[in-house]
Enzyme design. Sequence first.
Site, mmCIF file in Angstrom:
data_model
loop_
_atom_site.group_PDB
_atom_site.id
_atom_site.type_symbol
_atom_site.label_atom_id
_atom_site.label_comp_id
_atom_site.label_asym_id
_atom_site.label_seq_id
_atom_site.Cartn_x
_atom_site.Cartn_y
_atom_site.Cartn_z
ATOM 1 N N GLY A 150 -12.009 -19.610 -10.128
ATOM 2 C CA GLY A 150 -12.303 -18.884 -11.723
ATOM 3 C C GLY A 150 -13.799 -18.466 -11.778
ATOM 4 O O GLY A 150 -14.563 -18.785 -12.694
ATOM 5 N N HIS A 188 0.814 -1.295 0.161
ATOM 6 C CA HIS A 188 0.099 0.072 0.085
ATOM 7 C C HIS A 188 0.939 1.270 0.189
ATOM 8 O O HIS A 188 0.480 2.616 -0.263
ATOM 9 C CB HIS A 188 -0.753 -0.180 0.990
ATOM 10 C CG HIS A 188 -0.541 0.339 2.330
ATOM 11 N ND1 HIS A 188 -0.018 -0.550 3.552
ATOM 12 C CD2 HIS A 188 -0.046 1.588 3.258
ATOM 13 C CE1 HIS A 188 0.312 -0.294 4.611
ATOM 14 N NE2 HIS A 188 0.520 1.237 4.337
ATOM 15 N N GLY A 221 3.226 6.461 8.098
ATOM 16 C CA GLY A 221 4.829 6.492 7.466
ATOM 17 C C GLY A 221 5.629 5.454 7.909
ATOM 18 O O GLY A 221 6.666 5.166 7.433
ATOM 19 N N ASN A 222 5.137 4.849 9.169
ATOM 20 C CA ASN A 222 6.037 3.592 9.648
ATOM 21 C C ASN A 222 5.560 2.464 8.828
ATOM 22 O O ASN A 222 6.498 1.264 8.841
ATOM 23 C CB ASN A 222 5.570 3.299 10.998
ATOM 24 C CG ASN A 222 6.458 3.932 12.202
ATOM 25 O OD1 ASN A 222 6.030 4.796 12.883
ATOM 26 N ND2 ASN A 222 7.544 3.704 12.324
ATOM 27 N N SER A 223 4.643 2.420 7.994
ATOM 28 C CA SER A 223 4.330 1.252 7.312
ATOM 29 C C SER A 223 5.344 0.757 6.369
ATOM 30 O O SER A 223 6.074 1.662 5.650
ATOM 31 C CB SER A 223 3.116 1.321 6.412
ATOM 32 O OG SER A 223 1.947 1.735 7.046
ATOM 33 N N ASP A 273 0.078 -7.735 1.536
ATOM 34 C CA ASP A 273 0.420 -6.174 1.423
ATOM 35 C C ASP A 273 1.932 -5.907 1.636
ATOM 36 O O ASP A 273 2.456 -5.284 2.274
ATOM 37 C CB ASP A 273 -0.382 -5.474 2.613
ATOM 38 C CG ASP A 273 0.073 -3.994 2.700
ATOM 39 O OD1 ASP A 273 -0.109 -3.303 1.532
ATOM 40 O OD2 ASP A 273 -0.098 -3.337 3.696
#
Length: 420
Positions: free
Chosen positions: A314, A141, A252-254, A171
């Site tokens: 599917g 992200h 911002g730590n992500s 992620d």
Amino acid sequence: MFKNKNLWTVIITALVAGLIGGGIAFGAANYMSNRQAESETAVPSGSNSTGSTKTSNVKVNVSSQSEKAYSSIKNAVVTVINLKKESSTSSNSLYGSIFGDSSSSSNSSSSDSSKLETYAEGSGVIYKKSGNAAYVVTNNHVISGSNAVEIIMSNGKKLSAKVVGKDTVTDLAVLKINSSSVSTVASFGDSNSIKVGETALAIGSPLGSDYATSLTQGIVSAKKRTVATMNEAGQETGEATVIQTDAAINSGNSGGPLINLAGQVIGINSMKLSSSSSSGTSVEGMGFAIPSNEVVTIINQLISKGKIVRPAIGASLLDLTDITASQQKSVLKLSSKVNEGAVIYKTYAGSPARNAGLKKYDVITKLDGTKITSVATLRDKLYKLKVGDSVKITWYRGNTQKTGTIKLTETTSELSSEAK
């Protein structure tokens, strides 16, 4: 309310005594303060000519295991900059792409010369160096939707980065940079070996590069906490098993590392709770990190294949609980006893679902022995299986329960887009 007369007499007596005692004390204090004031108003006789105040020469040894762990990895922690073209953030671009607005295409044609601007900032950690390339792991992200990505090293130097691969489910994303400026590479610890209560340190760029390589300290609050995962539209896509920590994690730590006292990465910080979804109550000290053992598995696949290969049936699906009761009865023709499951609204040509005989409006209720209550639970079960596995599937067509065997293949993006 108390109704004891004698007790009230004692209370009143005590209050009166208190007032009297207080008055006496006040009188004595007043007398003493007057004497003190007289002495304080006198001009001091000391000299002001020397000005000899000095700092102490006592030195404190602040060395600790936390400081050593931080020092061993800080130069491997970077700020990740998501750059987008000005026109790509236009308020009309999304709706233009959906509704075919001609202004959308004109914007895109002129956007090649548009200036790149910082859209988001996150964190990352350099974990591998090979020849003239070095590799950085961060959150998907953080770099999602970027037109370009930059890295800011711990010494402030900026480098261009290439996206090697990314995975929306976990992620995670891997970036590649030139290794000439890389002096430190992080190592991964075993997240299965961590213990609740042990010290955990989070490093990253909270609120962006102005606070790069900030360190916060906490503990491991839980080894394996299950939390819901969401896509960019805010829809629940499944569940993730993460490490919970009370080390401060902010925007911002992500993508930055959660480390142990040996300086090893035990997780990649990815999210936090800031308020309770049910009550709006403020929440503190609930951050989450993707366990290092899962991180290693994913990033190795991203480097070797550029993507994560997962099984799929599917079909496009909806939660049964999102279908109104009247539509469940009139369109799906379900019995009221079926109240949970995943509803098929499209199947793809050559897909496992179509080959197994599933059709539009069928409701899947069980896969490989696991009860299916939603699309999220179906995906969770699928992602624990392998491409090529043949598993039993149970579904309802109207009031009739059916079972069959479905052979799993790769994601629907690998299949024909023809849908029925």
